[in-house]
Design a protein around this motif. Structure first.
Motif, PDB file in Angstrom:
ATOM      1  N   PHE A 224      47.324  40.608  24.209  1.00  0.00           N
ATOM      2  CA  PHE A 224      45.868  40.719  24.379  1.00  0.00           C
ATOM      3  C   PHE A 224      45.264  39.401  24.851  1.00  0.00           C
ATOM      4  O   PHE A 224      44.319  39.396  25.652  1.00  0.00           O
ATOM      5  N   THR A 225      45.800  38.284  24.372  1.00  0.00           N
ATOM      6  CA  THR A 225      45.311  36.977  24.791  1.00  0.00           C
ATOM      7  C   THR A 225      45.406  36.818  26.302  1.00  0.00           C
ATOM      8  O   THR A 225      44.464  36.325  26.943  1.00  0.00           O
ATOM      9  N   PHE A 226      46.513  37.259  26.882  1.00  0.00           N
ATOM     10  CA  PHE A 226      46.654  37.159  28.330  1.00  0.00           C
ATOM     11  C   PHE A 226      45.974  38.319  29.048  1.00  0.00           C
ATOM     12  O   PHE A 226      45.572  38.181  30.207  1.00  0.00           O
ATOM     13  N   GLN A 227      45.826  39.448  28.365  1.00  0.00           N
ATOM     14  CA  GLN A 227      45.089  40.555  28.972  1.00  0.00           C
ATOM     15  C   GLN A 227      43.639  40.168  29.231  1.00  0.00           C
ATOM     16  O   GLN A 227      43.137  40.349  30.340  1.00  0.00           O
ATOM     17  N   ILE A 228      42.976  39.623  28.229  1.00  0.00           N
ATOM     18  CA  ILE A 228      41.555  39.328  28.395  1.00  0.00           C
ATOM     19  C   ILE A 228      41.343  38.194  29.385  1.00  0.00           C
ATOM     20  O   ILE A 228      40.367  38.171  30.140  1.00  0.00           O
ATOM     21  N   TYR A 229      42.287  37.248  29.427  1.00  0.00           N
ATOM     22  CA  TYR A 229      42.171  36.178  30.413  1.00  0.00           C
ATOM     23  C   TYR A 229      42.396  36.710  31.826  1.00  0.00           C
ATOM     24  O   TYR A 229      41.599  36.459  32.742  1.00  0.00           O
ATOM     25  N   GLY A 230      43.487  37.468  32.022  1.00  0.00           N
ATOM     26  CA  GLY A 230      43.761  38.002  33.348  1.00  0.00           C
ATOM     27  C   GLY A 230      42.684  38.957  33.808  1.00  0.00           C
ATOM     28  O   GLY A 230      42.305  38.976  34.991  1.00  0.00           O
ATOM     29  N   ASP A 231      42.138  39.745  32.886  1.00  0.00           N
ATOM     30  CA  ASP A 231      41.127  40.733  33.210  1.00  0.00           C
ATOM     31  C   ASP A 231      39.817  40.067  33.636  1.00  0.00           C
ATOM     32  O   ASP A 231      39.275  40.359  34.700  1.00  0.00           O
ATOM     33  N   PHE A 232      39.340  39.151  32.804  1.00  0.00           N
ATOM     34  CA  PHE A 232      38.020  38.571  33.052  1.00  0.00           C
ATOM     35  C   PHE A 232      38.059  37.501  34.140  1.00  0.00           C
ATOM     36  O   PHE A 232      37.215  37.474  35.041  1.00  0.00           O
ATOM     37  N   SER A 233      39.026  36.600  34.071  1.00  0.00           N
ATOM     38  CA  SER A 233      39.111  35.574  35.111  1.00  0.00           C
ATOM     39  C   SER A 233      39.517  36.201  36.441  1.00  0.00           C
ATOM     40  O   SER A 233      39.120  35.724  37.511  1.00  0.00           O
ATOM     41  N   GLY A 234      40.309  37.290  36.377  1.00  0.00           N
ATOM     42  CA  GLY A 234      40.660  38.002  37.595  1.00  0.00           C
ATOM     43  C   GLY A 234      39.428  38.590  38.262  1.00  0.00           C
ATOM     44  O   GLY A 234      39.252  38.491  39.486  1.00  0.00           O
ATOM     45  N   TYR A 235      38.547  39.208  37.471  1.00  0.00           N
ATOM     46  CA  TYR A 235      37.298  39.729  38.038  1.00  0.00           C
ATOM     47  C   TYR A 235      36.473  38.607  38.639  1.00  0.00           C
ATOM     48  O   TYR A 235      35.912  38.749  39.736  1.00  0.00           O
ATOM     49  N   SER A 236      36.374  37.484  37.924  1.00  0.00           N
ATOM     50  CA  SER A 236      35.585  36.362  38.425  1.00  0.00           C
ATOM     51  C   SER A 236      36.127  35.874  39.761  1.00  0.00           C
ATOM     52  O   SER A 236      35.357  35.572  40.685  1.00  0.00           O
ATOM     53  N   ASP A 237      37.457  35.792  39.877  1.00  0.00           N
ATOM     54  CA  ASP A 237      38.048  35.359  41.149  1.00  0.00           C
ATOM     55  C   ASP A 237      37.721  36.340  42.273  1.00  0.00           C
ATOM     56  O   ASP A 237      37.407  35.934  43.407  1.00  0.00           O
ATOM     57  N   ILE A 238      37.802  37.638  41.988  1.00  0.00           N
ATOM     58  CA  ILE A 238      37.480  38.643  43.006  1.00  0.00           C
ATOM     59  C   ILE A 238      36.010  38.536  43.407  1.00  0.00           C
ATOM     60  O   ILE A 238      35.668  38.597  44.602  1.00  0.00           O
TER      61      ILE A 238
END
Length: 455
Positions: free
Chosen positions: A211-225
Motif C-alpha cells: 500500500f505504501t508504494f501503491q499510494i505513492y505510485g498512484d498519486f505521484s503518477g497522476y501528478s506526473d501525467i
C-alpha cells in the motif's frame, strides 16, 4: 480562443463523470471572481474582511456539506449513544463530487491572495474560469496558486517542442508508476488488508509495503501525467512530489510529499496562526492543527485524523529541536550511493511512514490497531503465506526497478527529466521502449481508479 477551448475541454472532461456537478465548479468560479472584483474596488478594511469571509463561508460550506455532513451526524450519534441518549439522526445519500477538495482550495487561494494584495484581481472571467477548471489538475491536483497559474492564462501560449518532449517523458513515467506500480501493488494490498485477520505478520508487513508504494505510485503518477499534459499545452505546473521515500527525516518527507497541499496549509493556515514564532506551546498547537487539518482534508474518517496526529508526533521533536530544516539538499549529492548514515535515516523515516499509512488505509482505527498487532509479533519472521507468491515477487521486482530509476533521476523535477538525455539515442529510445513495454505487459486486466479521486 485558447482559454475558451480550455474551459470547454475542462467542462466536458468533468461533466463526463456527472454533468450535474458542473454547477458547483461554475458557482465557485462566479463567487470567487465576483469577490475578487469587489476586493479590488474596496479599500475599507471591514468590507474587505466581510468579502473574504463570504468566500470562505461559501467554499468551505460546500466542501463541508458534501464531504463531512454524514461524518459529523454519525459522530454525534455515536457520542450521544455512549452517554445513554440514543437518537435516530437524519442522514443523506450524498455523492462526493470528484476533486472538490482540490478546486475548492485553488479558488480559495485566489480570494486570499487578492485580499492580502499579493495578486491583482482578474478582470477576465474566461481566463479565471480556465484557471479554476483546468482539466489536467482539476480532479487530483497539484493544487495551484493563483499567483502562479492564473497569469499563464492571461498570455498567449505557443507550442514549445522541448517542453512538449519533456512533458511526454513525464507522462510516460506517470503511467509507469500508476499502471505498473500502483495497480499491481493495489491488488495485493487490497487482498491482504481486506482479510488481515487471516494473515501472519510477514504477510501483513508485505501488505503495508504494497500500500505504501501503491499510494505513492498512484498519486505521484497522476501528478506526473497532469503536469506533463499541462506542459504539452504550454503551462507550467508546480512539482507535487520530489522522491519522498528517499527522505532522511519526517520533516524532509513532508517537504517532498504532496508539496502543493503541504505548502498551501503552511502559507494559509500555519503561518497565519503564528507558525513557530509565537513560543513553544503555540508552536506545538500549530503543528497539531496543521497535521490534523491535513488528515481531515483527506476524508471524513477518524483514520485520517489519527494519521495526521501520528505524523504530527513524528514531526514535533524535529521542530522543537530545531532540526526540521537540516536536510535541505539532495541526498548523496555528487555520489552514486548514500552513506550508511543516510541509508539508516531513510530506512527509519520510511518505516515510520509505513506505520502511518496503515491507519490511512484501514477502514477504522480499530482495524488499524488490530492490523499492527497482527503484524508486530513473532510471526513477522515467518515466510509470507496465503497470497500469490509469484505475483508478489514480480511486483517487488518492479518496485525495485522504479526505485533504481528514481534514485538515478532524483536530481530532476521528475525521474526522466535528465536521466538518459546524454545517452546515445539508441540506448535512450530503448530505455523509453522498455518502460512502455512494462506498461503494456503489466497493466492489470481491470480498471483501478485513482485513490485521490475520492478526496
Amino acid at each position: 480562443m485558447q482559454n475558451a477551448l480550455i474551459v470547454l475541454a475542462s467542462y466536458v472532461f468533468y461533466g463526463w463523470w456527472d454533468w450535474r456537478f458542473l454547477f458547483l465548479i461554475f458557482f465557485s468560479t462566479v463567487v470567487d471572481y465576483s469577490v475578487g472584483r469587489r476586493l479590488g474596488d474596496t479599500a475599507a478594511p471591514d468590507a474587505r474582511k466581510i468579502l473574504l469571509f463570504f468566500s470562505l463561508f461559501i467554499n468551505l460550506g460546500l466542501l463541508g456539506f458534501f464531504k463531512y455532513y454524514n461524518f459529523f451526524v454519525e459522530s454525534f450519534t455515536e457520542a450521544f449513544t455512549i452517554f445513554g441518549y440514543p437518537f435516530d439522526p437524519y442522514t443523506l445519500s450524498i455523492v462526493l463530487p470528484v476533486g472538490i477538495s482540490f478546486y475548492t482550495f485553488q479558488t480559495l487561494s485566489y480570494s486570499i491572495d487578492v485580499y492580502q494584495k499579493r495578486l491583482e484581481p482578474s478582470n477576465n472571467f474566461l481566463a479565471f474560469s480556465a484557471f479554476v477548471s483546468f482539466f489536467p489538475q482539476l480532479v487530483a491536483g497539484p493544487i495551484e496558486r493563483a499567483t502562479h497559474l492564473l497569469p499563464q492564462f492571461l498570455r498567449r501560449r505557443t507550442f514549445s517542442y522541448p517542453l512538449a518532449v519533456d512533458g511526454m517523458r513525464q507522462i510516460l513515467w506517470g503511467f509507469f508508476k500508476k499502471v505498473v506500480i500502483a495497480d499491481n501493488c493495489g491488488e495485493l494490498a487490497n487482498e491482504i488488508f481486506n482479510n488481515y485477520e487471516a494473515h501472519d505478520g510477514s504477510t501483513l508487513l508485505l501488505g503495508a509495503l504494497f500500500f505504501t508504494f501503491q499510494i505513492y505510485g498512484d498519486f505521484s503518477g497522476y501528478s506526473d501525467i497532469a503536469i506533463g499534459t499541462a506542459r504539452l499545452l504550454g503551462f507550467d505546473l508546480m512539482q507535487n512530489f520530489a522522491f519522498p521515500y528517499f527522505s532522511r527525516d519526517i520533516a524532509e518527507f513532508w517537504r517532498r510529499w504532496h508539496i502543493s497541499l503541504t505548502t498551501w496549509f503552511r502559507d494559509y493556515v500555519y503561518i497565519p496562526l503564528g507558525g513557530s514564532r509565537a513560543g513553544k506551546w503555540v508552536t506545538i498547537r500549530n503543528v497539531f492543527i496543521i497535521f490534523l487539518v491535513s488528515g481531515f482534508w483527506h476524508g471524513a474518517n477518524w483514520t485520517f485524523i489519527v494519521w495526521g496526529a501520528l505524523n504530527a508526533l513524528y514531526f514535533l521533536p524535529l521542530l522543537l529541536a530545531k532540526k526540521n530544516r537540516q536536510h535541505q539538499g539532495e541526498i548523496a549529492e555528487g555520489r552514486v550511493l548514500p552513506s550508511f548514515k543516510e541509508l539508516t535515516q531513510i530506512a527509519v523515516t520510511f518505516g515510520l511512514t509505513v506505520v502511518a499509512w496503515i491507519f490511512f488505509r484501514s477502514p477504522t482505527v480499530g482495524d488499524a490497531i488490530q492490523y499492527l498487532g497482527g503484524m508486530l509479533n513473532f510471526t513477522l519472521l515467518s515466510f509470507p503465506s496465503a497470497i500469490d507468491i509469484g505475483q508478489a515477487a514480480y511486483t517487488i521486482t518492479l518496485i525495485v526497478l522504479m526505485l533504481v530509476i528514481e534514485w538515478f533521476g532524483r536530481f530532476g523535477l521528475h525521474a526522466l527529466e535528465r536521466l538518459g538525455l546524454e545517452w546515445h539515442w539508441v540506448f535512450r529510445w530503448s530505455f523509453y521502449a522498455f518502460i512502455l513495454m512494462c506498461i503494456l505487459i503489466f497493466i492489470p486486466t481491470h480498471e483501478t481508479p485513482f485513490i485521490y479521486f475520492q478526496f
